[in-house]
Design a protein around this motif. Structure first.
Motif, PDB file in Angstrom:
ATOM      1  N   VAL A  48     -10.062  -5.147   0.203  1.00 56.76           N
ATOM      2  CA  VAL A  48     -10.422  -6.567   0.222  1.00 56.76           C
ATOM      3  C   VAL A  48      -9.221  -7.349  -0.296  1.00 56.76           C
ATOM      4  O   VAL A  48      -8.661  -7.014  -1.342  1.00 56.76           O
ATOM      5  CB  VAL A  48     -11.667  -6.834  -0.649  1.00 56.76           C
ATOM      6  CG1 VAL A  48     -11.999  -8.325  -0.683  1.00 56.76           C
ATOM      7  CG2 VAL A  48     -12.856  -6.022  -0.158  1.00 56.76           C
ATOM      8  N   VAL A  49      -8.834  -8.374   0.459  1.00 56.02           N
ATOM      9  CA  VAL A  49      -7.691  -9.199   0.079  1.00 56.02           C
ATOM     10  C   VAL A  49      -8.109 -10.661   0.031  1.00 56.02           C
ATOM     11  O   VAL A  49      -9.132 -11.049   0.608  1.00 56.02           O
ATOM     12  CB  VAL A  49      -6.505  -9.014   1.057  1.00 56.02           C
ATOM     13  CG1 VAL A  49      -5.987  -7.591   1.029  1.00 56.02           C
ATOM     14  CG2 VAL A  49      -6.876  -9.420   2.465  1.00 56.02           C
ATOM     15  N   HIS A  59      -9.666 -17.633   0.031  1.00 51.49           N
ATOM     16  CA  HIS A  59      -9.968 -17.137   1.375  1.00 51.49           C
ATOM     17  C   HIS A  59      -9.855 -15.625   1.322  1.00 51.49           C
ATOM     18  O   HIS A  59      -8.928 -15.092   0.709  1.00 51.49           O
ATOM     19  CB  HIS A  59      -8.970 -17.726   2.376  1.00 51.49           C
ATOM     20  CG  HIS A  59      -9.177 -17.268   3.772  1.00 51.49           C
ATOM     21  ND1 HIS A  59     -10.370 -17.437   4.443  1.00 51.49           N
ATOM     22  CD2 HIS A  59      -8.345 -16.646   4.641  1.00 51.49           C
ATOM     23  CE1 HIS A  59     -10.251 -16.940   5.671  1.00 51.49           C
ATOM     24  NE2 HIS A  59      -9.033 -16.451   5.811  1.00 51.49           N
ATOM     25  N   SER A  60     -10.795 -14.911   1.939  1.00 49.12           N
ATOM     26  CA  SER A  60     -10.798 -13.456   1.850  1.00 49.12           C
ATOM     27  C   SER A  60     -10.829 -12.807   3.225  1.00 49.12           C
ATOM     28  O   SER A  60     -11.184 -13.431   4.222  1.00 49.12           O
ATOM     29  CB  SER A  60     -11.995 -12.984   1.014  1.00 49.12           C
ATOM     30  OG  SER A  60     -13.212 -13.422   1.593  1.00 49.12           O
ATOM     31  N   GLY A  61     -10.455 -11.525   3.235  1.00 50.40           N
ATOM     32  CA  GLY A  61     -10.457 -10.737   4.456  1.00 50.40           C
ATOM     33  C   GLY A  61     -10.350  -9.262   4.110  1.00 50.40           C
ATOM     34  O   GLY A  61     -10.355  -8.881   2.935  1.00 50.40           O
ATOM     35  N   CYS A 131     -15.906 -16.809   5.151  1.00 48.60           N
ATOM     36  CA  CYS A 131     -15.056 -15.612   5.080  1.00 48.60           C
ATOM     37  C   CYS A 131     -15.575 -14.598   4.058  1.00 48.60           C
ATOM     38  O   CYS A 131     -15.510 -13.385   4.300  1.00 48.60           O
ATOM     39  CB  CYS A 131     -13.612 -15.997   4.757  1.00 48.60           C
ATOM     40  SG  CYS A 131     -13.394 -16.872   3.187  1.00 48.60           S
ATOM     41  N   HIS A 132     -16.109 -15.064   2.947  1.00 52.36           N
ATOM     42  CA  HIS A 132     -16.618 -14.150   1.918  1.00 52.36           C
ATOM     43  C   HIS A 132     -17.850 -13.390   2.432  1.00 52.36           C
ATOM     44  O   HIS A 132     -17.999 -12.195   2.176  1.00 52.36           O
ATOM     45  CB  HIS A 132     -16.958 -14.901   0.635  1.00 52.36           C
ATOM     46  CG  HIS A 132     -15.845 -15.740   0.109  1.00 52.36           C
ATOM     47  ND1 HIS A 132     -14.535 -15.316   0.063  1.00 52.36           N
ATOM     48  CD2 HIS A 132     -15.843 -17.001  -0.398  1.00 52.36           C
ATOM     49  CE1 HIS A 132     -13.783 -16.272  -0.446  1.00 52.36           C
ATOM     50  NE2 HIS A 132     -14.552 -17.302  -0.732  1.00 52.36           N
ATOM     51  N   GLN A 133     -18.710 -14.087   3.166  1.00 55.83           N
ATOM     52  CA  GLN A 133     -19.878 -13.426   3.750  1.00 55.83           C
ATOM     53  C   GLN A 133     -19.433 -12.388   4.774  1.00 55.83           C
ATOM     54  O   GLN A 133     -20.007 -11.303   4.863  1.00 55.83           O
ATOM     55  CB  GLN A 133     -20.821 -14.457   4.390  1.00 55.83           C
ATOM     56  CG  GLN A 133     -22.065 -13.839   5.009  1.00 55.83           C
ATOM     57  CD  GLN A 133     -22.944 -13.111   4.005  1.00 55.83           C
ATOM     58  OE1 GLN A 133     -23.078 -13.526   2.858  1.00 55.83           O
ATOM     59  NE2 GLN A 133     -23.553 -12.019   4.436  1.00 55.83           N
ATOM     60  N   PHE A 134     -18.393 -12.699   5.557  1.00 58.07           N
ATOM     61  CA  PHE A 134     -17.866 -11.727   6.518  1.00 58.07           C
ATOM     62  C   PHE A 134     -17.402 -10.460   5.802  1.00 58.07           C
ATOM     63  O   PHE A 134     -17.735  -9.346   6.216  1.00 58.07           O
ATOM     64  CB  PHE A 134     -16.709 -12.339   7.326  1.00 58.07           C
ATOM     65  CG  PHE A 134     -15.956 -11.316   8.121  1.00 58.07           C
ATOM     66  CD1 PHE A 134     -16.527 -10.720   9.238  1.00 58.07           C
ATOM     67  CD2 PHE A 134     -14.685 -10.923   7.729  1.00 58.07           C
ATOM     68  CE1 PHE A 134     -15.833  -9.744   9.958  1.00 58.07           C
ATOM     69  CE2 PHE A 134     -13.992  -9.957   8.442  1.00 58.07           C
ATOM     70  CZ  PHE A 134     -14.567  -9.364   9.559  1.00 58.07           C
ATOM     71  N   VAL A 135     -16.640 -10.616   4.716  1.00 55.54           N
ATOM     72  CA  VAL A 135     -16.158  -9.453   3.965  1.00 55.54           C
ATOM     73  C   VAL A 135     -17.334  -8.638   3.441  1.00 55.54           C
ATOM     74  O   VAL A 135     -17.360  -7.411   3.575  1.00 55.54           O
ATOM     75  CB  VAL A 135     -15.206  -9.882   2.819  1.00 55.54           C
ATOM     76  CG1 VAL A 135     -14.924  -8.726   1.869  1.00 55.54           C
ATOM     77  CG2 VAL A 135     -13.904 -10.446   3.392  1.00 55.54           C
TER      78      VAL A 135
END
Length: 172
Positions: A48-49, A59-61, A131-135
């Motif tokens: 996780v970045v 912002h996460s991915g 983006c956090h929900q996607f991760v």
């Protein structure tokens, strides 16, 4: 027209204060928030970045094979270069979730789930599908909901059974 700008400033100030309070409350879950540790970590597939967005948001991915899989604001799930991940954001570093000793926390299955969703469209919503929900959906499909970065931290910590230490990604 100065009044809308005044309200915007008040709103951004409140967001920044809320982010600071959330950081202080989560010290047992997050040992080092992004930017607090100078010790870098070599990034791994399935990690996780995150990066900063104007000092108020994050912002996460998910990292996979030299790219970051992210949910873009237009709803497209895409694989982007580290440079593109940082573009149009205020952060100049990518941070990776690590344990207390600086070992990168990676889940290869989460990375594979993220890759499988590239070019998929997912109706972006700042509060319900960001983006956090996607991760989180890549880490634990169908389990839980997050909106804020602090909530993602709690979920990532639970997933790996570790406190988090966000470290600058080495060699990115």
């Amino acid at each position: 027209m100065p009044i809308p700008f005044l309200w915007l400033g008040v709103g951004l100030g409140a967001l920044a204060a809320g982010k600071h309070l959330a950081r202080e409350r989560s010290r047992d879950i997050v040992l080092h928030h992004p930017g607090e540790s100078q010790q870098s970590a070599a990034i791994l597939n399935g990690a996780v970045v995150c990066c900063g967005v104007f000092g108020v948001f994050d912002h996460s991915g998910i990292w996979m094979d030299g790219s970051i899989i992210e949910l873009n604001g237009n709803g497209l799930i895409r694989a982007v270069s580290p440079q593109r991940f940082l573009a149009n954001r205020s952060g100049d570093k990518i941070f990776v979730a690590c344990d207390a000793d600086g070992n990168v926390l990676a889940d290869l299955q989460a990375g594979e789930r993220a890759v499988a969703r590239v070019f998929e469209y997912s109706a972006y919503d700042l509060m319900r599908n960001n983006c956090h929900q996607f991760v989180l959906s890549c880490l634990t499909p169908g389990v839980g909901h997050v909106t804020l970065f602090n909530e993602l931290n709690i979920s990532v910590s639970r997933h790996f059974g570790q406190s988090l230490s966000w470290r600058p990604a080495f060699g990115v």
